[in-house]
Write a protein that holds these residues in place. Structure first.
Motif, PDB file in Angstrom:
ATOM      1  N   LYS A  80       0.926  -1.158  -0.044  1.00  9.49           N
ATOM      2  CA  LYS A  80       0.042  -0.132  -0.084  1.00  9.49           C
ATOM      3  C   LYS A  80       0.900   1.227   0.027  1.00  9.49           C
ATOM      4  N   SER A  85       1.397  -0.421  -8.128  1.00 16.90           N
ATOM      5  CA  SER A  85       0.766   0.352  -8.961  1.00 16.90           C
ATOM      6  C   SER A  85       1.910   0.884 -10.163  1.00 16.90           C
ATOM      7  N   LYS A 116      -8.651  -0.105  -9.770  1.00 15.39           N
ATOM      8  CA  LYS A 116      -7.944   1.209  -9.525  1.00 15.39           C
ATOM      9  C   LYS A 116      -6.816   1.535 -10.603  1.00 15.39           C
TER      10      LYS A 116
HETATM   11  C1  COA Z   1      -1.859  -6.399  -5.180  1.00 13.90           C
HETATM   12  C2  COA Z   1      -0.386  -6.094  -4.696  1.00 13.90           C
HETATM   13  C3  COA Z   1       0.558  -6.224  -5.822  1.00 13.90           C
HETATM   14  C4  COA Z   1      -0.956  -4.404  -4.653  1.00 13.90           C
HETATM   15  O1  COA Z   1       0.337  -3.899  -4.430  1.00 13.90           O
HETATM   16  P1  COA Z   1       0.405  -2.533  -3.412  1.00 13.90           P
HETATM   17  O2  COA Z   1       1.757  -1.988  -3.635  1.00 13.90           O
HETATM   18  O3  COA Z   1       0.027  -2.890  -2.257  1.00 13.90           O
HETATM   19  O4  COA Z   1      -0.547  -1.527  -4.277  1.00 13.90           O
HETATM   20  P2  COA Z   1      -0.584   0.138  -4.341  1.00 13.90           P
HETATM   21  O5  COA Z   1      -0.091   0.738  -3.012  1.00 13.90           O
HETATM   22  O6  COA Z   1      -0.095   0.524  -5.607  1.00 13.90           O
HETATM   23  O7  COA Z   1      -2.135   0.184  -4.316  1.00 13.90           O
HETATM   24  C5  COA Z   1      -3.154   0.872  -5.335  1.00 13.90           C
HETATM   25  C6  COA Z   1      -4.380   1.050  -4.795  1.00 13.90           C
HETATM   26  O8  COA Z   1      -4.866  -0.432  -4.620  1.00 13.90           O
HETATM   27  C7  COA Z   1      -5.188  -0.649  -3.478  1.00 13.90           C
HETATM   28  N1  COA Z   1      -4.994  -2.173  -3.086  1.00 13.90           N
HETATM   29  C8  COA Z   1      -3.779  -2.660  -2.891  1.00 13.90           C
HETATM   30  N2  COA Z   1      -3.829  -3.939  -2.810  1.00 13.90           N
HETATM   31  C9  COA Z   1      -5.018  -4.265  -2.579  1.00 13.90           C
HETATM   32  C10 COA Z   1      -5.709  -5.598  -2.622  1.00 13.90           C
HETATM   33  N3  COA Z   1      -5.205  -6.608  -2.345  1.00 13.90           N
HETATM   34  N4  COA Z   1      -7.158  -5.682  -2.449  1.00 13.90           N
HETATM   35  C11 COA Z   1      -7.719  -4.339  -2.849  1.00 13.90           C
HETATM   36  N5  COA Z   1      -7.194  -3.028  -2.769  1.00 13.90           N
HETATM   37  C12 COA Z   1      -5.858  -3.017  -2.830  1.00 13.90           C
HETATM   38  C13 COA Z   1      -4.573   0.236  -2.438  1.00 13.90           C
HETATM   39  O9  COA Z   1      -5.386   0.605  -1.307  1.00 13.90           O
HETATM   40  C14 COA Z   1      -4.491   1.476  -3.238  1.00 13.90           C
HETATM   41  O10 COA Z   1      -5.754   2.342  -3.344  1.00 13.90           O
HETATM   42  P3  COA Z   1      -5.772   3.750  -3.047  1.00 13.90           P
HETATM   43  O11 COA Z   1      -5.032   4.306  -4.344  1.00 13.90           O
HETATM   44  O12 COA Z   1      -7.189   4.109  -2.880  1.00 13.90           O
HETATM   45  O13 COA Z   1      -5.093   4.094  -1.688  1.00 13.90           O
HETATM   46  C15 COA Z   1      -0.341  -6.460  -3.413  1.00 13.90           C
HETATM   47  O14 COA Z   1      -1.191  -6.428  -2.405  1.00 13.90           O
HETATM   48  C16 COA Z   1       0.369  -7.878  -3.369  1.00 13.90           C
HETATM   49  O15 COA Z   1       1.545  -8.255  -3.624  1.00 13.90           O
HETATM   50  N6  COA Z   1      -0.754  -9.060  -3.246  1.00 13.90           N
HETATM   51  C17 COA Z   1      -0.556 -10.339  -3.325  1.00 13.90           C
HETATM   52  C18 COA Z   1      -0.292 -10.853  -4.429  1.00 13.90           C
HETATM   53  C19 COA Z   1      -1.564 -10.702  -5.489  1.00 13.90           C
HETATM   54  O16 COA Z   1      -2.814 -10.681  -5.228  1.00 13.90           O
HETATM   55  N7  COA Z   1      -1.100 -10.100  -6.589  1.00 13.90           N
HETATM   56  C20 COA Z   1      -2.155  -9.765  -7.684  1.00 13.90           C
HETATM   57  C21 COA Z   1      -2.364 -11.063  -8.706  1.00 13.90           C
HETATM   58  S1  COA Z   1      -1.863 -11.094 -10.201  1.00 13.90           S
END
Ligand code: COA
Length: 155
Positions: A80, A85, A116
């Protein structure tokens, strides 16, 4: 400070594996072996703060215009803070450089994050059959909770 996004190099393989592993164990993403990562290293990008890697992304090229976002993960301690992103935006611009109008899709348990970032949900059946080959090996194939999305902001 935001990381730089760069192509993965052989010295990153262990770290990429380490970042993906906890999420693969939670079944949020597909497990990748180190061999598998090494063989598709050209398709991996990492987020790096000097020598520290905080996140990773990859893609699979189905040919024609069809590209799948794969193996996107950010270390839990860095979640987060915009790194996911940044990785996704970088990948999209690289895929556009490869192909003028790529059809970029993802199958994910984290649809909100992708929405998003300019993706829209689509019925799974609208994606070509060839993408379902990995599903044959999945124990959840008859009860899959993944959402299919495509990148819509193709301007
Ligand atoms: C999904 C993932 C890559 C996001 O990475 P991150 O660096 O935390 O994401 P960001 O900080 O760029 O978030 C961008 C927006 O998405 C939201 N967000 C991030 N992860 C989220 C999730 N798992 N569910 C819902 N919203 C999420 C953030 O709150 C943020 O929202 P905002 O702009 O309103 O504040 C990370 O949570 C992760 O590694 N998850 C586990 C693996 C996974 O599910 N990968 C995707 C499958 S291909």
């Amino acid at each position: 400070m935001l990381p730089i996004i760069r192509n993965a190099i052989p010295g990153d393989i262990d770290t990429i594996h380490e970042i993906l592993l906890p999420y693969a164990r939670e079944e949020l993403i597909l497990a990748r072996t180190k061999d598998d990562i090494a063989q598709s290293l050209h398709a991996f990008y990492v987020a790096a703060h000097n020598s520290h890697i905080s996140g990773v992304i990859s893609y699979y090229d189905y040919g024609d215009r069809l590209k799948e976002v794969r193996s996107l993960a950010v270390r839990k301690s860095m979640a987060k803070s915009g790194i996911g992103s940044l990785l996704l935006k970088h990948l999209i611009s690289e895929l556009r450089a490869l192909c003028p109008e790529p059809k970029i899709f993802v199958l994910t348990y984290s649809p909100v994050f992708f929405i998003k970032n300019g993706f829209v949900e689509v019925p799974r059946e609208t994606l070509p059959e060839k993408i379902w080959k990995d599903c044959d090996h999945c124990k959840n194939r008859h009860n899959c909770g993944e959402t299919a999305l495509i990148f819509e902001n193709n301007k």
